[in-house]
Design an enzyme around this catalytic site. Sequence first.
Site, PDB file in Angstrom:
ATOM      1  N   CYS A   1      -6.629   0.904   2.922  1.00 31.88           N
ATOM      2  CA  CYS A   1      -7.556   2.044   2.972  1.00 31.88           C
ATOM      3  C   CYS A   1      -7.445   2.934   1.747  1.00 31.88           C
ATOM      4  CB  CYS A   1      -7.274   2.884   4.202  1.00 31.88           C
ATOM      5  SG  CYS A   1      -7.661   2.051   5.725  1.00 31.88           S
TER       6      CYS A   1
ATOM      7  N   GLU B   1       0.869  -1.184   0.000  1.00 37.45           N
ATOM      8  CA  GLU B   1       0.000   0.000   0.000  1.00 37.45           C
ATOM      9  C   GLU B   1       0.901   1.228   0.000  1.00 37.45           C
ATOM     10  OE1 GLU B   1      -2.854   0.373   3.213  1.00 37.45           O
ATOM     11  OE2 GLU B   1      -3.726   2.139   2.271  1.00 37.45           O
TER      12      GLU B   1
ATOM     13  N   ASN C   1     -12.223  -3.119   0.554  1.00 35.35           N
ATOM     14  CA  ASN C   1     -11.230  -3.325   1.611  1.00 35.35           C
ATOM     15  C   ASN C   1     -11.840  -2.871   2.926  1.00 35.35           C
ATOM     16  OD1 ASN C   1      -8.422  -3.550   2.823  1.00 35.35           O
ATOM     17  ND2 ASN C   1      -8.879  -1.391   3.233  1.00 35.35           N
ATOM     18  N   GLU C   2     -11.847  -3.725   3.898  1.00 37.52           N
ATOM     19  CA  GLU C   2     -12.336  -3.370   5.236  1.00 37.52           C
ATOM     20  C   GLU C   2     -13.670  -2.636   5.185  1.00 37.52           C
ATOM     21  OE1 GLU C   2      -9.388  -1.560   7.781  1.00 37.52           O
ATOM     22  OE2 GLU C   2      -8.287  -3.446   7.926  1.00 37.52           O
TER      23      GLU C   2
HETATM   24  O1  AHR Z   1      -2.158  -1.524   6.819  1.00 39.43           O
HETATM   25  C1  AHR Z   1      -2.585  -0.260   7.198  1.00 39.43           C
HETATM   26  C2  AHR Z   1      -4.098  -0.129   7.120  1.00 39.43           C
HETATM   27  O2  AHR Z   1      -4.704  -0.985   8.037  1.00 39.43           O
HETATM   28  C3  AHR Z   1      -4.727  -0.520   5.814  1.00 39.43           C
HETATM   29  O3  AHR Z   1      -4.706   0.506   4.915  1.00 39.43           O
HETATM   30  C4  AHR Z   1      -6.123  -0.855   6.200  1.00 39.43           C
HETATM   31  O4  AHR Z   1      -6.714  -1.802   5.348  1.00 39.43           O
HETATM   32  C5  AHR Z   1      -6.008  -1.319   7.629  1.00 39.43           C
HETATM   33  O5  AHR Z   1      -6.910  -0.686   8.456  1.00 39.43           O
END
Ligand code: AHR
Length: 655
Positions: free
Chosen positions: A241, A44, A372-373
């Site tokens: 995120c 990321e 994602n999440e």
């Molecule tokens: O890994 C850091 C963050 O943690 C990521 O962006 C997210 O998916 C999680 O909350």
Amino acid sequence: MKSVLFAALLTATVAQAQDQQPVTIDLTAKGAPIASTMWGVFFEDINLGADGGIYAELIKNRSFEFYKPLMGWKTLGTQKKEGSFLVINRGLAAEKNPRFLRIQLNNAGAGTLGLENEGFRGMGLKEKLPYNFSCWYQLEGKAAILQLELLDETDQVIGKSSLQLPASSDWRKLETSLVSQTTSPKGKIRIWIEGDGQLDLDMISLFPTDTWKGRKGGLRADMVQMLADLKPGFVRFPGGCIVEGHELDTRYQWKKTVGPVEERQVIVNRWNTEFAHRSAPDYFQSFGLGFFEYFQMAEDIGAAPLPILNCGMACQFNTAELAPLDQLDTYIQDALDLIEFANGDISTQWGKLRAEMGHPLPFNLKYMGVGNENWGPQYVERLKLFTTALKAKHPEIEIISSAGPFSNGELFDYLNKELRALPADLIDEHYYRKPEWFLQNARRYDTYDRKGPKIFAGEYASHVEGNLQADKRNNWHAALSEAAFMTGLERNADIVRMASYAPLFAHIEGWQWNPDLIWVDNLQSVGSPSYYVQKLFSTNRGTNILTAVQAGQPLAGKDSLYVSSVWDETSKEVIVKMVNAGPVAVQLPIVFKGKPKQKGHIQVYTLHSDSLTASNSLTSPRLVAPIVSSMPVSKKDLKANLPPHSFVVYRIPMK
Ligand code: AHR
């Protein structure tokens, strides 16, 4: 020498070691296959992971698109007599790259008018290495000259070159190269501008020539090498995120990250403002590392590409904006088009673009994450629409669904039920928990439904409490607890198909989140103790699970011990991973059921530190790193020696 010393130390420790009951490894039946994707990496753009990190561009804000158009730049000179600087915004006429810098030159002579770029926390410059400088320009006037200077941290000139700019009424790209005479971890570039007339500059760029595979405008070789050394089964990208965006407008949109770099629209990075205590006002996304480059990097290092796409929901910890269900088509089309970009024939629209970018052959995409999440019924509604559309056209693609941000609790339970009812192909579970949680949850998957969806442990890391100082959190205690937990992932590799630590990279001066797997400055990278845990698992993956039990039970926390075992069909070896999370050395007899004939030498990899708070740093990069030793196979029973607080891997050759 190191391993002899280590063996001596080990014998001393083992003298007071606790004897354990034997662990029996069953060689009469090969267990379920272990997916080639089992151990992967999660990339990321956080902590200056991409811009200022693996993307080797040294100039910050090369196209003047940051909120403050001259952020990262300093103008030099009188700005009156010799010339002046203006920021021009073309708006819709050049939507993807609206701004450029206009310089009115009034017979500017040597050293009178210039620009300086500070890089991302400085520029890492290396002795005798050529650097490629390029810029886009147009010029009304006779000619102009750019005098280029590389500077070290004390402003001494350590490299020089010049670039003649002939008059041009259209935008043109010119390039040259210059060599740095010395190494500087915090260099910068100064550009003196000489001439008369109106000069427009954009996309001012400086790249080292020692990029990964020597690609122009490519990636930092040392950082990619750290990933390649892990031999990862997959690369998950681009987040995290960042996929969701703070709001939908700033979500990650892959189509805006492909094609010529000067047409990739710069947007703010969501980690710019996410944490008040670690704000990074200069954190933007140039997308120089875009989806083509992600696919290419995954291919280079032999990993399956695993993109995660926005599902029509912005981050629920932030704005929680939703795309209405009747407007989800654009999002779903993006997913379908991505499959075409990755796998489609070059006669298709997106396959053609891939070929034009230099990769006519498909990238062999097999997995795609939707969301994602994300959580709640809103996620399930959107996921169902994606799933129907994707499965109708591409049943060959396995879809990864999010179990939300938490490892248990109401949100998790709701999604877990819904996703199993679908049924989902793979469920993406995340856990950022204390070391104690990891130690206590090594049996998490022992009781999961064997016929249900497969599991992707898509983001996890053990977080020791309290200390925000990066090197204090990435310690051996955290890594050891991850190793213990991972024996549970391995034992359950029939349903756990993928796992990746998170986040991957962090710049020591530009991080927002810790702990992280790999730390870098402008010149070097270093693996944390967790990196070496990951590496020992992924480079000792094996092909099939083997049952390993003590008194009929998996060893998963009793007396602080954890054991898992695999068979490697290629090398015909049994691989045993053992974690001693306790403070006392242990002797663990290993018995093989099935009376195999052994031959040759056993390779032993020991990761260990006397101090649970030990960590690695750029100055002591291998304080906690595996020590390799070997011993001849003996006819007697094998006794594994486990120092206190250790993770030990045995590779035992079998006939
Ligand atoms: O890994 C850091 C963050 O943690 C990521 O962006 C997210 O998916 C999680 O909350």
